[in-house]
Design an enzyme around this catalytic site. Sequence first.
Site, PDB file in Angstrom:
ATOM      1  N   GLY A  53       0.760  -1.250   0.000  1.00 56.81           N
ATOM      2  CA  GLY A  53       0.000   0.000   0.000  1.00 56.81           C
ATOM      3  C   GLY A  53       0.790   1.299   0.000  1.00 56.81           C
ATOM      4  CD  GLU A 108       1.118   0.548   6.799  1.00 56.29           C
ATOM      5  OE1 GLU A 108       1.272   0.503   5.563  1.00 56.29           O
ATOM      6  OE2 GLU A 108       1.010  -0.457   7.512  1.00 56.29           O
ATOM      7  CG  ASP A 109      -1.280   1.801   3.020  1.00 54.62           C
ATOM      8  OD1 ASP A 109      -0.957   1.395   4.161  1.00 54.62           O
ATOM      9  OD2 ASP A 109      -1.925   1.096   2.220  1.00 54.62           O
ATOM     10  CG  ASP A 112      -7.990  -0.317   9.954  1.00 58.49           C
ATOM     11  OD1 ASP A 112      -8.791   0.421  10.531  1.00 58.49           O
ATOM     12  OD2 ASP A 112      -8.333  -1.400   9.441  1.00 58.49           O
ATOM     13  CE  LYS A 140      -9.824   2.989   7.465  1.00 60.42           C
ATOM     14  NZ  LYS A 140     -10.278   1.624   7.115  1.00 60.42           N
ATOM     15  CG  PHE A 161     -12.620  -0.101   2.552  1.00 57.29           C
ATOM     16  CD1 PHE A 161     -11.722  -0.923   3.208  1.00 57.29           C
ATOM     17  CD2 PHE A 161     -12.560  -0.013   1.167  1.00 57.29           C
ATOM     18  CE1 PHE A 161     -10.780  -1.651   2.509  1.00 57.29           C
ATOM     19  CE2 PHE A 161     -11.616  -0.744   0.453  1.00 57.29           C
ATOM     20  CZ  PHE A 161     -10.734  -1.571   1.119  1.00 57.29           C
TER      21      PHE A 161
HETATM   22  P1  IMP Z   1      -3.822  -2.442  10.442  1.00 59.49           P
HETATM   23  O1  IMP Z   1      -2.781  -3.513  10.637  1.00 59.49           O
HETATM   24  O2  IMP Z   1      -5.182  -2.912  10.903  1.00 59.49           O
HETATM   25  O3  IMP Z   1      -3.455  -1.116  11.047  1.00 59.49           O
HETATM   26  O4  IMP Z   1      -4.010  -2.248   8.893  1.00 59.49           O
HETATM   27  C1  IMP Z   1      -3.005  -1.754   8.100  1.00 59.49           C
HETATM   28  C2  IMP Z   1      -3.149  -2.209   6.673  1.00 59.49           C
HETATM   29  O5  IMP Z   1      -4.493  -2.549   6.339  1.00 59.49           O
HETATM   30  C3  IMP Z   1      -2.785  -1.086   5.735  1.00 59.49           C
HETATM   31  O6  IMP Z   1      -1.423  -1.112   5.418  1.00 59.49           O
HETATM   32  C4  IMP Z   1      -3.645  -1.348   4.532  1.00 59.49           C
HETATM   33  O7  IMP Z   1      -2.974  -2.207   3.637  1.00 59.49           O
HETATM   34  C5  IMP Z   1      -4.850  -2.056   5.072  1.00 59.49           C
HETATM   35  N1  IMP Z   1      -6.016  -1.135   5.222  1.00 59.49           N
HETATM   36  C6  IMP Z   1      -6.517  -0.626   6.376  1.00 59.49           C
HETATM   37  N2  IMP Z   1      -7.575   0.155   6.140  1.00 59.49           N
HETATM   38  C7  IMP Z   1      -7.734   0.166   4.807  1.00 59.49           C
HETATM   39  C8  IMP Z   1      -8.676   0.839   3.935  1.00 59.49           C
HETATM   40  O8  IMP Z   1      -9.575   1.593   4.354  1.00 59.49           O
HETATM   41  N3  IMP Z   1      -8.514   0.628   2.591  1.00 59.49           N
HETATM   42  C9  IMP Z   1      -7.538  -0.182   2.079  1.00 59.49           C
HETATM   43  N4  IMP Z   1      -6.657  -0.836   2.860  1.00 59.49           N
HETATM   44  C10 IMP Z   1      -6.749  -0.653   4.205  1.00 59.49           C
END
Ligand code: IMP
Length: 184
Positions: A53, A108-109, A112, A140, A161
């Site tokens: 991402g 990081e993109d 979440d 987020k 999302f």
């Molecule tokens: P986390 O580990 O739950 O913080 O999620 C991180 C990863 O989930 C990011 O690097 C994204 O690849 C993916 N991700 C989280 N939210 C979104 C979204 O809204 N759209 C697309 N990818 C997401």
Amino acid sequence: MSLYLPEQVECKGENFKVFISKEQIDARLSLMGEQIDKEYEGKRPIFIGILNGSYIFLADLMRNVSIPCEVDFMKLSSYGDEKVSSGNVTELKHIDAKLKDRHVILIEDIVDTGLSMKYMIERMKSYSPASVKVVTLLHKKDATVHEVQVDYVGFEIPNKFVLGYGLDYAQEGRNLAQIYVLDD
Ligand code: IMP
């Protein structure tokens, strides 16, 4: 060819609308680049992009940084093809660079739940770097499950999302030049 900048897009049968425009992204990256220039002067930081991402954000952010810097990538998978996190982190590509005594900037993109970033920070610390900081384009905050220190945030966004500018839905939509949100 000029950039594809539609107001609305369809991806995998779902409708998305513009949420953060190209102009807003460019303006924010310019400020983030200036901040990194100031804080890392003389430190030759290494950016570690978290694939897939972050690749577009990282490429654009680096071009807003003028101090000497390096780049490497690590690939993680936690989402699979779904719109919610699977809750597991799998390491799909390791880092080649030596990080001991280096100033590491994780890119990081989106943060979440914080699961991937928590994993990455712990992984980086195992290499004994001089410092580790976290840069994310999107955060987020309301979705936080794993508390992590995020040092630079492009945009705080609600728990919805999003798609585009490197972010995918089941591997599609990464090529969109703006950030879109699910239109529900
Ligand atoms: P986390 O580990 O739950 O913080 O999620 C991180 C990863 O989930 C990011 O690097 C994204 O690849 C993916 N991700 C989280 N939210 C979104 C979204 O809204 N759209 C697309 N990818 C997401």
